[in-house]
Design a protein around this motif. Structure first.
Motif, mmCIF file in Angstrom:
data_model
loop_
_atom_site.group_PDB
_atom_site.id
_atom_site.type_symbol
_atom_site.label_atom_id
_atom_site.label_comp_id
_atom_site.label_asym_id
_atom_site.label_seq_id
_atom_site.Cartn_x
_atom_site.Cartn_y
_atom_site.Cartn_z
ATOM 1 N N UNK A 253 4.838 3.498 -7.963
ATOM 2 C CA UNK A 253 3.414 3.211 -8.173
ATOM 3 C C UNK A 253 2.890 2.124 -7.224
ATOM 4 N N UNK A 254 3.360 2.183 -5.972
ATOM 5 C CA UNK A 254 2.842 1.271 -4.957
ATOM 6 C C UNK A 254 1.487 1.770 -4.476
ATOM 7 N N UNK A 255 0.689 0.883 -3.931
ATOM 8 C CA UNK A 255 -0.615 1.269 -3.394
ATOM 9 C C UNK A 255 -0.438 2.052 -2.108
ATOM 10 N N UNK A 256 -1.498 2.719 -1.686
ATOM 11 C CA UNK A 256 -1.448 3.498 -0.451
ATOM 12 C C UNK A 256 -1.160 2.611 0.756
ATOM 13 N N UNK A 257 -1.577 1.337 0.682
ATOM 14 C CA UNK A 257 -1.328 0.420 1.788
ATOM 15 C C UNK A 257 0.137 0.001 1.858
ATOM 16 N N UNK A 258 0.803 -0.082 0.701
ATOM 17 C CA UNK A 258 2.198 -0.532 0.662
ATOM 18 C C UNK A 258 3.194 0.609 0.815
ATOM 19 N N UNK A 259 2.775 1.840 0.558
ATOM 20 C CA UNK A 259 3.702 2.981 0.599
ATOM 21 C C UNK A 259 4.417 3.138 1.941
ATOM 22 N N UNK A 260 3.748 2.955 3.089
ATOM 23 C CA UNK A 260 4.459 3.091 4.371
ATOM 24 C C UNK A 260 5.549 2.055 4.602
#
Length: 398
Positions: A253-260
């Motif tokens: 459940x990481x944010x889209x900014x942290x997923x990469x």
């Protein structure tokens, strides 16, 4: 304009061979970065994209007989340059593919060419270590990771300028051609391998020696263990690069900014580890490095999956990148010591695992969950550790 010349023969050849490794990583990451655009241009479903990715793995899997013949007839020096050149041009063919069947054919050919270059460049790396008795393979594999990073940066930069896949692939092909030109300056003929093969055969007629060297031999038990280790090692490496971001977003459940960050952590740790791994090999030996690293990768990822959450996931991914980084370089060197046919077979298994592994993990995730898919990745790393105890590792060199 005067071309910069490297006078030291070891470093000149190392730079040339590194250009091959960089080109393979760059070419692979270039088309992988544009899969969403290719999916949109050809109006593909998610299942069709999976088959498209699998086509490259199938091409790599069936390339072994052809690569074995080409290695004997052309040698690693010429085969490496020819396959690297064709891979550059293949990007243009993929960009121009008018429909899905043509794209499938292009990706299948890509898998075959990747198999050719993978064998040839690792044969060059093994020859470099053998000739100069210096560890270099891990740093060469680091340039593969560096090539992937460069491709990602180019893809990001090109996307801000134009959405055209053709323009992006044309720029990438130009860079690949420059790398091929650099590789031409210092590749090695397989003298060391030829001398070893010729020892004790001076009394035989030249035509008999040629026939003996051209005949394919059945792989030994040690070679088969190397094949299994290489296949599962590259499955671990490839699957983490393809599925880590999705795990962070959907499961942790990481944010889209942290997923990469998942890809960044795995790739970054692999790059750092490969830069230092040749020194580790000299100090502790290849066998210990592979055993310890694969256990670290498997156990670290398994604990992260059991714990759940963003921070444990990133720590587990770091363990995978650090632990698995030196596996493929060490296994390639060991396979080269068994002969050209062993190296060809082991490299074919490595290419197959790298290209076919991520789709297989996707099938597992689709049938159960992504947690179980990455659990299979952790199990793959532990399989490598078991195989490492059955492999004859080369003596430690400086």
């Amino acid at each position: 304009m005067r071309v910069l010349r490297v006078r030291d023969p070891f470093h000149r050849s190392q730079l040339a061979i590194a250009a091959l490794f960089c080109s393979l990583g760059f070419q692979y990451a270039t088309w992988a970065a544009r899969i969403p655009a290719i999916k949109s241009d050809l109006d593909l479903t998610a299942a069709e994209v999976g088959v498209l990715l699998m086509a490259a793995g199938i091409g790599a899997a069936v390339s072994f007989p052809l690569v074995a013949v080409l290695m004997r007839r052309l040698g690693s020096q010429r085969l490496a340059l020819l396959s690297a050149l064709c891979l550059a041009l293949l990007l243009l063919a993929l960009a121009a593919a008018p429909n899905y069947p043509v794209a499938l054919l292009v990706m299948c050919v890509d898998g075959v060419l990747v198999g050719c270059l993978n064998v040839a460049m690792n044969a060059q790396g093994a020859e470099l270590e053998s000739r100069y008795e210096r560890n270099a393979m891990a740093r060469l594999h680091a340039t593969f990771s560096g090539g992937s990073l460069l491709a990602a940066l180019l893809a990001s930069g090109m996307h801000t300028v134009t959405s055209s896949v053709a323009a992006h692939f044309a720029a990438a092909a130009l860079f690949l051609l420059l790398l091929v030109a650099l590789a031409r300056t210092g590749l090695l003929p397989e003298q060391a391998a030829a001398e070893k093969a010729g020892e004790g055969e001076t009394s035989e007629k030249p035509d008999k020696v040629a026939k003996k060297s051209a005949k394919w031999t059945r792989p030994s038990r040690v070679t088969l263990w190397m094949c299994v280790a290489m296949a599962f090692g590259t499955v671990t490496e490839g699957a983490m690069n393809d599925w880590s971001a999705l795990y962070l977003e959907d499961v942790a459940e990481a944010s889209a900014e942290l997923a990469p960050l998942g890809i960044a952590v795995v790739s970054g740790m692999m790059l750092i580890a490969r830069l230092f791994a040749d020194g580790w090999r000299s100090r502790w030996g290849d066998g210990r490095i592979v055993l310890t690293g694969s256990v670290l990768a498997g156990a670290g990822l398994a604990l992260a999956l059991l714990s759940g959450g963003l921070v444990p996931a990133l720590l587990g991914f770091a363990c995978v990148g650090l632990g698995i980084a030196a596996v493929t370089p060490c296994v390639y060197v060991a396979a080269a010591g068994q002969g050209s046919d062993s190296l060809t077979l082991v490299a074919a298994m490595g290419t197959t695992g790298l290209l076919a592994g991520p789709p297989l993990i996707g099938f597992i995730a689709n049938a159960s969950s992504l947690v179980w898919g990455l659990a299979a990745v952790a199990a793959s790393a532990l399989v490598v550790s078991a195989c490492s105890t059955r492999i004859s590792w080369p003596a430690t060199t400086g």
